[in-house]
Scaffold this active site. Structure first.
Site, PDB file in Angstrom:
ATOM      1  N   GLY A 215      11.023  -5.252   1.048  1.00 24.22           N
ATOM      2  CA  GLY A 215      10.644  -6.053   0.146  1.00 24.22           C
ATOM      3  C   GLY A 215      11.025  -5.678  -1.234  1.00 24.22           C
ATOM      4  CG  ASP A 328      -7.100  -0.002  -4.399  1.00 25.12           C
ATOM      5  OD1 ASP A 328      -8.139  -1.102  -4.344  1.00 25.12           O
ATOM      6  OD2 ASP A 328      -5.896  -0.424  -4.839  1.00 25.12           O
TER       7      ASP A 328
END
Length: 482
Positions: A215, A328
């Site tokens: 990506g 996170d």
């Protein structure tokens, strides 16, 4: 010397006439946000805040939990203001968190923090924070009924977008730029230091690039390569340094990555400076993809949930023992190998590549946040334990609580409700219920540590990680990633 001339108050005064009165300067409009003692309602809100609140919250919610609402909108606006492209998302320490809390307060009291194109005036606004009661501890019993839903997912996304359009658009406070101003190294100094810690060899001699790209993001592309020595595939992120505005952050993050090695972390392998202005960062590649694909497309058994939690907890424990907080933990940041191996990442590979805007809206995704992140009380290592509990809910329900809510409303519900509702609670084993209870204690002192959770009986029910392989393959087929 005429002392009187030096100290006279008005330099424009006419010696032969009356004093000249000039126009006011540095006019400041002070807005005090407070709770009405009789009605409990909030008064004195800046117009931009009123617009955000009016779009997302019922009158009853505003009246019943005004303090949670203030915390949510304060954190939301700071977080959206702070949002900037990141190459990786570095781990943090408790000192970093203390500095961030201070920065939030300073930002919210800065001269231009509440200016917006929605405001009627351009006057400066300052906030007087109300006295906030402790959050009620709901961890001993199941929470109340689920919050009101605001239409379908499309409407929610549009609503979230409209709220973002109303986000406060102040110029960055000089206070928040303190560290940058103190940092005296030039870009060339930083690049020189990067070159000194990078491998001086030619990466093309060690790695054979495939035609498979994982990506692209704002900071570069990620592609798959084969290590010609180990014959293993790796992920290489190619970062164009000419497009990086905060090169010192990248330098610090590379230094951090080099220090951490653990079987349950996606490990940094090497770094190269290529063509003088491109940084190649070589990381382990896990070909099974993110845990998110498995939790959203398949049904996991409790033994598999226990196995994943055990692996993730080992990574959390490793970081906590080194004074580091992940901050996170979520399924997006847990990567799987095709053999079921489980590794935690926080290096931005998924966040910069996979364009799930709802899950990546803020700096620090709200749906997995502990209440103390929003309220800034007792904020420390145990935020990772709360997030692990929310991730366990993901593995049970297929998504975290409030995912269909806009981020600002999700922050409010986290602060107001504490522990979220778990629809399938009554179908869970007592061991899993106990594990989740230990993770989702609103009172941080009662919440388990990573070390304590590693001894929990639920983890003894874990089954072999290889049992995840059929789920990974099924998810890939459904998502056309095979």
């Amino acid at each position: 010397m005429n002392i009187g001339r030096i100290f006279r108050k008005n330099p424009h005064r006419d010696e032969n006439g009356p004093s000249v009165i000039g126009h006011p300067t540095n006019v400041t409009q002070i807005v005090h946000v407070r709770r009405n003692k009789e009605t409990g309602q909030l008064e004195g809100l800046p117009l931009a805040w009123q617009r955000q609140i009016g779009n997302l919250f019922t009158q009853a919610e505003r009246n019943n939990n005004p303090d949670a609402l203030i915390h949510a909108i304060k954190y939301y606006n700071y977080s959206m203001k702070k949002k900037e492209p990141e190459h990786f998302k570095p781990f943090v320490t408790e000192q970093d968190i203390d500095e961030e809390s201070e920065a939030i307060d300073l930002y919210m009291n800065s001269d231009d923090a509440h200016q917006s194109r929605e405001c009627l005036t351009t006057s400066n606004v300052k906030i007087l924070q109300p006295t906030l009661p402790e959050l009620s501890n709901r961890s001993e019993t199941l929470p109340a009924l689920p919050p009101k839903q605001f239409g379908n997912k499309l409407k929610v996304n549009n609503l979230a977008k409209s709220v973002e359009d109303l986000t406060l658009e102040a110029e960055e406070s000089p206070v928040l730029r303190r560290k940058t101003q103190d940092y005296e190294k030039t870009d060339e100094d930083i690049l020189d230091e990067l070159r000194s810690i990078c491998n001086s060899g030619n990466p093309n001699d060690r790695y054979s690039r495939s035609n498979k790209d994982l990506g692209a993001g704002a900071s570069g592309i990620v592609f798959v390569a084969t290590d010609l020595i180990t014959r293993k595939q790796v992920a290489i992120k190619d970062i164009d340094m000419t497009k990086q505005h905060r090169k010192e952050l990248l330098l610090g993050e590379i230094k951090i990555l080099r220090e951490f090695k653990h079987k349950n972390l996606v490990n940094f392998l090497d770094a190269y400076m290529v063509y003088d202005d491109h940084l190649w960062v070589v990381m382990e590649l896990l070909d099974g993809g993110p845990l998110t694909d498995v939790v959203t497309e398949t049904v996991m058994k409790e033994g598999q949930i226990a196995a994943v939690c055990y692996e993730v907890l080992q990574a959390i424990h490793y970081l906590h023992c080194r004074g580091t907080i992940h901050r996170d933990i979520k399924s997006d940041n847990v990567l799987l190998g095709m053999d079921g191996i489980v590794k935690v990442t926080d290096f931005g590979f998924c966040a910069n590549i996979v364009g799930d805007e709802q899950r990546q809206t803020m700096v620090g995704t709200p749906y997995w946040m502990a209440p103390e992140v929003v309220t800034r009380k007792q904020y420390g290592k145990k935020v990772d334990i709360w997030s692990l509990g929310i991730m366990a809910i993901e593995m049970i329900e297929g998504e975290p609580p409030y995912l269909k809510e806009p981020p600002l409303r999700a922050l409010y519900l986290i602060a107001a409700n504490g522990r979220p509702q778990i629809p399938r609670w009554n179908t869970l084993s007592s061991d899993l219920q106990s594990f989740i209870d230990d993770c989702l204690q609103v009172d941080v002192a009662k919440r388990a540590s990573a070390d304590q959770l590693l001894q929990h009986s639920f983890l003894n029910t874990r089954i072999d990680l290889s049992t995840l392989t059929p789920l990974i393959k099924a998810a890939k087929k459904i998502l056309h990633k095979a």
